[in-house]
Design a protein around this motif. Structure first.
Motif, PDB file in Angstrom:
ATOM      1  N   LYS A   1      92.033 121.172  11.867  1.00 23.42           N
ATOM      2  CA  LYS A   1      93.268 120.751  12.537  1.00 23.42           C
ATOM      3  C   LYS A   1      94.034 121.951  13.141  1.00 23.42           C
ATOM      4  O   LYS A   1      95.194 121.810  13.519  1.00 23.42           O
ATOM      5  CB  LYS A   1      94.180 120.035  11.522  1.00 23.42           C
ATOM      6  N   ARG A   2      93.385 123.098  13.230  1.00 22.76           N
ATOM      7  CA  ARG A   2      94.115 124.289  13.673  1.00 22.76           C
ATOM      8  C   ARG A   2      94.273 124.386  15.185  1.00 22.76           C
ATOM      9  O   ARG A   2      94.945 125.278  15.685  1.00 22.76           O
ATOM     10  CB  ARG A   2      93.427 125.548  13.131  1.00 22.76           C
ATOM     11  N   GLY A   3      93.639 123.526  15.931  1.00 26.75           N
ATOM     12  CA  GLY A   3      93.840 123.499  17.382  1.00 26.75           C
ATOM     13  C   GLY A   3      93.096 124.603  18.105  1.00 26.75           C
ATOM     14  O   GLY A   3      91.964 124.963  17.771  1.00 26.75           O
ATOM     15  N   ASP A   4      93.757 125.156  19.117  1.00 25.39           N
ATOM     16  CA  ASP A   4      93.136 126.187  19.943  1.00 25.39           C
ATOM     17  C   ASP A   4      92.942 127.491  19.169  1.00 25.39           C
ATOM     18  O   ASP A   4      93.753 127.839  18.309  1.00 25.39           O
ATOM     19  CB  ASP A   4      93.990 126.475  21.180  1.00 25.39           C
ATOM     20  N   ILE A   5      91.873 128.196  19.512  1.00 27.20           N
ATOM     21  CA  ILE A   5      91.614 129.507  18.923  1.00 27.20           C
ATOM     22  C   ILE A   5      92.250 130.574  19.806  1.00 27.20           C
ATOM     23  O   ILE A   5      91.915 130.707  20.984  1.00 27.20           O
ATOM     24  CB  ILE A   5      90.105 129.790  18.807  1.00 27.20           C
ATOM     25  N   GLU A   6      93.174 131.334  19.252  1.00 24.63           N
ATOM     26  CA  GLU A   6      93.744 132.478  19.952  1.00 24.63           C
ATOM     27  C   GLU A   6      93.027 133.744  19.471  1.00 24.63           C
ATOM     28  O   GLU A   6      92.805 133.917  18.275  1.00 24.63           O
ATOM     29  CB  GLU A   6      95.246 132.609  19.664  1.00 24.63           C
TER      30      GLU A   6
ATOM     31  N   ASN B   1      92.345 132.014  25.891  1.00 21.45           N
ATOM     32  CA  ASN B   1      93.421 132.331  24.945  1.00 21.45           C
ATOM     33  C   ASN B   1      93.256 133.723  24.363  1.00 21.45           C
ATOM     34  O   ASN B   1      93.291 133.913  23.155  1.00 21.45           O
ATOM     35  CB  ASN B   1      93.462 131.285  23.823  1.00 21.45           C
ATOM     36  N   ILE B   2      93.061 134.699  25.236  1.00 18.98           N
ATOM     37  CA  ILE B   2      92.946 136.097  24.827  1.00 18.98           C
ATOM     38  C   ILE B   2      94.289 136.786  25.014  1.00 18.98           C
ATOM     39  O   ILE B   2      94.922 136.668  26.069  1.00 18.98           O
ATOM     40  CB  ILE B   2      91.880 136.841  25.654  1.00 18.98           C
ATOM     41  N   PHE B   3      94.712 137.518  23.987  1.00 14.61           N
ATOM     42  CA  PHE B   3      95.974 138.245  24.063  1.00 14.61           C
ATOM     43  C   PHE B   3      95.754 139.698  23.665  1.00 14.61           C
ATOM     44  O   PHE B   3      94.885 140.002  22.852  1.00 14.61           O
ATOM     45  CB  PHE B   3      97.027 137.610  23.137  1.00 14.61           C
TER      46      PHE B   3
ATOM     47  N   ILE C   1      83.052 132.108  21.322  1.00 15.00           N
ATOM     48  CA  ILE C   1      84.513 132.176  21.383  1.00 15.00           C
ATOM     49  C   ILE C   1      84.955 133.192  22.436  1.00 15.00           C
ATOM     50  O   ILE C   1      85.835 132.921  23.262  1.00 15.00           O
ATOM     51  CB  ILE C   1      85.083 132.536  20.000  1.00 15.00           C
ATOM     52  N   LEU C   2      84.343 134.367  22.411  1.00 17.89           N
ATOM     53  CA  LEU C   2      84.759 135.431  23.326  1.00 17.89           C
ATOM     54  C   LEU C   2      84.390 135.118  24.774  1.00 17.89           C
ATOM     55  O   LEU C   2      85.076 135.551  25.706  1.00 17.89           O
ATOM     56  CB  LEU C   2      84.122 136.753  22.901  1.00 17.89           C
ATOM     57  N   SER C   3      83.313 134.373  24.979  1.00 18.88           N
ATOM     58  CA  SER C   3      82.894 134.036  26.346  1.00 18.88           C
ATOM     59  C   SER C   3      83.598 132.800  26.887  1.00 18.88           C
ATOM     60  O   SER C   3      83.433 132.448  28.052  1.00 18.88           O
ATOM     61  CB  SER C   3      81.378 133.810  26.384  1.00 18.88           C
ATOM     62  N   GLY C   4      84.382 132.108  26.045  1.00 14.89           N
ATOM     63  CA  GLY C   4      85.121 130.939  26.488  1.00 14.89           C
ATOM     64  C   GLY C   4      84.375 129.634  26.345  1.00 14.89           C
ATOM     65  O   GLY C   4      84.897 128.571  26.708  1.00 14.89           O
TER      66      GLY C   4
END
Length: 318
Positions: free
Chosen positions: A157-162, A190-192, A141-144
């Motif tokens: 069904k949650r879609g993109d991982i933020e 999707n990193i914030f 996840i962290l590496s994309g």
């Protein structure tokens, strides 16, 4: 003449160092002692709950002492130490050999010692029931390499991982890059970055598809004296070192699992002290590592660095 100029410069640097972290008396020197005076110091914001507890107890014990923590990011705090703008920094790493050598060129001898451990926690929305994940899943996840919940949990069904961090320059983000990704950059699209750890919790509370990365000392429910209950408005994920995560092989950042190594994302908290006077900054740092200070860390839900802690197995009869 050159020797005189060098001596004057040396004296100037020394005086600057002495004045940088404390109040001044009429003679222009420091007036704090190990148990009195007023100082400010820096700490990474992700550790602010436990630091605030330590400050309150220290001031209660020594009423003439006044400590003013400045909560900032790790990079800023380290720069303040190197610039001799503070005598104390509390963060998640010690000094490198190069940083120590640099301070020695300024005639300063830093003291660096560990004070405890916390877990780097992954949190999700309270309506998210997918709360087990492997270390490899986290890395992907962290590496994309993974960007959608369905890639980890087929049918989701949650879609993109933020992914939400507290700060772009924080100890939390530095730990992820150095210890989880082994020096590789974070490439998730999707990193914030929120401003504070509290902002991370608030964002997760409102965002069903997000994962927050935060220090575990922010998560303990203060009403639970056993330190086994996390905040009610979010879920803390269980992490597994196995190839597939299940409830039986995944662990949350409880003290016992930090101690025995079952929780994989544990980090060390350090005090970095540059206090040639051995006055209030030095005294407070040593208080944190004393039995009383370590007990405060323990009661806050973290793992103290010092002390004998034994884990006992208890059979519960139903």
């Amino acid at each position: 003449m050159k020797k005189s100029i060098s001596y004057i410069l040396f004296v100037g640097l020394t005086i600057t160092a002495l004045l940088s972290c404390s109040s001044k008396d009429k003679r222009g020197g420091r007036n704090d002692t190990p148990t009195s005076g007023t100082i400010s110091f820096y700490a990474d914001e992700s550790f602010s709950p436990i630091i605030q507890e330590e400050v309150e107890q220290f001031e209660y014990k020594f009423p003439k002492a006044h400590l003013k923590p400045i909560y900032t990011d790790e990079i800023t705090g380290l720069q303040k130490i190197k610039d001799l703008k503070t005598c104390l920094l509390i963060t998640s790493r010690g000094l490198t050999s190069r940083e120590i050598a640099y301070l020695q060129t300024k005639r300063q001898v830093p003291e660096v010692f560990p004070i405890g451990y916390d877990g780097l926690a992954l949190i999700v929305n309270r309506n998210n029931s997918d709360t087990c994940m492997t270390v490899n899943d986290v890395k992907k996840i962290l590496s994309g390499k993974v960007t959608k919940w369905s890639q980890i949990y087929p049918g989701s069904k949650r879609g993109d991982i933020e992914v939400v961090f507290d700060n772009k320059r924080s100890a939390t983000l530095n730990y992820v890059v150095d210890s989880i990704l082994e020096g590789k950059p974070i490439n998730s699209p999707n990193i914030f970055a929120a401003k504070t750890s509290k902002d991370v919790i608030d964002y997760i509370d409102k965002t069903p598809n997000a994962i927050g990365v935060i220090g575990s000392n922010w998560l303990n429910d203060k009403r639970d004296t056993t330190n086994t209950t996390f905040k009610k408005n979010i879920h803390v994920m269980s992490i597994s070192v196995k190839e597939k995560a299940t409830p039986m092989n995944s662990w949350k950042p409880y003290q016992a699992y930090l101690l025995d190594g079952r929780y994989p994302f544990a980090r060390t908290l350090y005090c970095i002290v540059v206090d040639p006077q051995k006055a209030l900054p030095w005294s407070f740092a040593n208080y944190i590592s004393s039995p009383i200070g370590q007990l405060i860390i323990f009661k806050a839900g973290l793992l103290p660095y010092r002390g004998d802690i034994n884990i006992k197995t208890v059979d519960v009869k139903r």
